[in-house]
Design a protein around this motif. Structure first.
Motif, short mmCIF file in Angstrom:
data_model
loop_
_atom_site.label_atom_id
_atom_site.label_comp_id
_atom_site.label_asym_id
_atom_site.label_seq_id
_atom_site.Cartn_x
_atom_site.Cartn_y
_atom_site.Cartn_z
N GLU A 115 -22.91 1.11 -0.03
CA GLU A 115 -22.41 0.98 1.34
C GLU A 115 -21.75 -0.38 1.58
O GLU A 115 -20.95 -0.54 2.51
N GLY A 116 -22.06 -1.36 0.74
CA GLY A 116 -21.51 -2.69 0.92
C GLY A 116 -20.02 -2.79 0.63
O GLY A 116 -19.39 -3.80 0.94
N TYR A 117 -19.45 -1.74 0.03
CA TYR A 117 -18.04 -1.76 -0.34
C TYR A 117 -17.18 -0.86 0.55
O TYR A 117 -15.97 -0.77 0.35
N ALA A 118 -17.81 -0.21 1.52
CA ALA A 118 -17.07 0.75 2.34
C ALA A 118 -15.92 0.10 3.09
O ALA A 118 -14.84 0.67 3.22
N TRP A 119 -16.15 -1.12 3.58
CA TRP A 119 -15.09 -1.81 4.34
C TRP A 119 -13.86 -2.04 3.46
O TRP A 119 -12.72 -1.88 3.92
N ALA A 120 -14.10 -2.42 2.19
CA ALA A 120 -12.98 -2.69 1.28
C ALA A 120 -12.19 -1.42 1.00
O ALA A 120 -10.96 -1.44 0.96
N ARG A 121 -12.90 -0.31 0.83
CA ARG A 121 -12.22 0.97 0.60
C ARG A 121 -11.37 1.34 1.80
O ARG A 121 -10.23 1.81 1.65
N GLY A 122 -11.90 1.10 3.00
CA GLY A 122 -11.15 1.40 4.21
C GLY A 122 -9.89 0.56 4.34
O GLY A 122 -8.83 1.05 4.77
N GLU A 123 -9.98 -0.71 3.97
CA GLU A 123 -8.81 -1.59 4.04
C GLU A 123 -7.74 -1.17 3.04
O GLU A 123 -6.54 -1.20 3.33
N LEU A 124 -8.16 -0.75 1.85
CA LEU A 124 -7.20 -0.27 0.86
C LEU A 124 -6.47 0.97 1.36
O LEU A 124 -5.25 1.10 1.20
N ASP A 125 -7.22 1.88 1.99
CA ASP A 125 -6.60 3.09 2.52
C ASP A 125 -5.60 2.75 3.62
O ASP A 125 -4.52 3.35 3.70
N ARG A 126 -5.95 1.78 4.47
CA ARG A 126 -5.06 1.38 5.57
C ARG A 126 -3.74 0.84 5.03
O ARG A 126 -2.66 1.21 5.51
N VAL A 127 -3.82 -0.03 4.03
CA VAL A 127 -2.60 -0.62 3.47
C VAL A 127 -1.79 0.43 2.72
O VAL A 127 -0.55 0.42 2.77
N GLN A 128 -2.47 1.34 2.04
CA GLN A 128 -1.76 2.41 1.33
C GLN A 128 -0.91 3.23 2.29
O GLN A 128 0.25 3.57 1.99
N ILE A 129 -1.45 3.52 3.46
CA ILE A 129 -0.70 4.28 4.47
C ILE A 129 0.52 3.50 4.94
O ILE A 129 1.61 4.05 5.10
N LEU A 130 0.35 2.19 5.15
CA LEU A 130 1.48 1.35 5.58
C LEU A 130 2.58 1.32 4.53
O LEU A 130 3.77 1.43 4.85
N ILE A 131 2.20 1.16 3.26
CA ILE A 131 3.19 1.09 2.18
C ILE A 131 3.93 2.41 2.04
O ILE A 131 5.16 2.45 1.94
N GLU A 132 3.20 3.51 2.05
CA GLU A 132 3.83 4.82 1.87
C GLU A 132 4.70 5.21 3.05
O GLU A 132 5.68 5.94 2.90
N GLY A 133 4.35 4.71 4.24
CA GLY A 133 5.11 5.08 5.43
C GLY A 133 6.24 4.14 5.77
O GLY A 133 7.02 4.41 6.70
N ALA A 134 6.38 3.03 5.03
CA ALA A 134 7.42 2.05 5.35
C ALA A 134 8.80 2.60 5.03
O ALA A 134 9.06 3.04 3.91
N ARG A 135 9.68 2.57 6.01
CA ARG A 135 11.05 3.04 5.83
C ARG A 135 12.07 1.94 6.08
O ARG A 135 13.05 1.81 5.35
#
Length: 248
Positions: A115-135
């Motif tokens: 559970e101590g790594y959940a925040w890091a996984r969430g941040e990676l997912d957030r940035v992945q969405i930004l990168i994939e959605g950048a136009r």
């Protein structure tokens, strides 16, 4: 070596009056990262003070702080210059990172549950969405900035989580130089996605309790980034005619 230019050749940056030394330091640091101040360029405290609308004292204070960071060098009788990084410098920095960060990861892994790594996984997912959605360029710039923040935050979290004061101090001494490579890498197509994939693998292995494999993945990530820096960035960080990081 770049010639010393007069103030009108450079855009000025407004300086707040609360803490001039720190404000000048931040402005110069940003200009080095953006390559507005290029490798081997001589940094005239007089010219910079005119550009920024401050006295020479806070400029010299900021330059000495940047010398301590390793991104500016001082040579007696020659002055201040933006540091260059040779392939040997880059290799040393990344090899040290690989050893120290793997040590930090093993220490952190022994203390935290999945559970101590959940925040890091969430941040990676957030940035992945930004990168994939950048136009647009603005969206790509925003995504690159978010990636840098998460990338640096992840590595700093590992180091600080070790609770090893000497290890933390040693790696923090490298971070200013590491930031130069990280900022340059965000502009190379595919770099951010590759690094995110590495981070995701490391976090997934830690969450699965596989700390040895996570340590191997972290070492691979850092050494892979070293090879990419040497191939894609190093030619722009060094100059045959300039001073190297040691001031020679």
């Amino acid at each position: 070596m770049s010639q010393d230019r007069s103030a009108p050749d450079r855009p000025t940056s407004p300086i707040m009056r609360r803490n001039l030394g720190s404000d000048v330091y931040n402005v110069l640091w940003d200009r080095i990262l953006s390559r507005d101040l290029s490798p081997t360029e001589k940094l005239s405290d007089l010219r910079l003070s005119e550009e920024l609308g401050v006295s020479r004292t806070p400029v010299r204070e900021a330059l000495h702080r940047l010398v301590q960071d390793g991104v500016v060098i001082y040579s007696p009788n020659r002055g201040f210059f933006v540091a260059t990084f040779s392939p040997a410098d880059i290799t040393e920095i990344f090899d040290l990172r690989a050893v120290l960060e793997v040590l930090a990861l093993r220490t952190v892994a022994a203390k935290l549950g999945p559970e101590g790594y959940a925040w890091a996984r969430g941040e990676l997912d957030r940035v992945q969405i930004l990168i994939e959605g950048a136009r647009s360029d603005a969206e790509r710039h925003e995504a690159a900035g978010a990636f840098l923040e998460v990338d640096q935050g992840f590595h700093q979290w590992l180091i600080e989580g070790s609770r090893n004061g000497r290890l933390i101090a040693f790696v923090n001494g490298l971070w200013a130089q590491i930031s130069v490579f990280q900022r340059a890498g965000t502009h190379i197509p595919g770099w951010n996605e590759i690094a995110l994939g590495h981070h995701r693998q490391i976090i997934d292995l830690l969450m699965a309790g596989e700390s040895d494999r996570a340590a191997d993945a972290l070492q691979f990530h850092i050494l892979d980034m070293k090879e990419r820096v040497l191939a894609d960035i190093a030619p722009n960080l060094a100059s045959n005619g300039g001073l190297d990081e040691r001031g020679s």
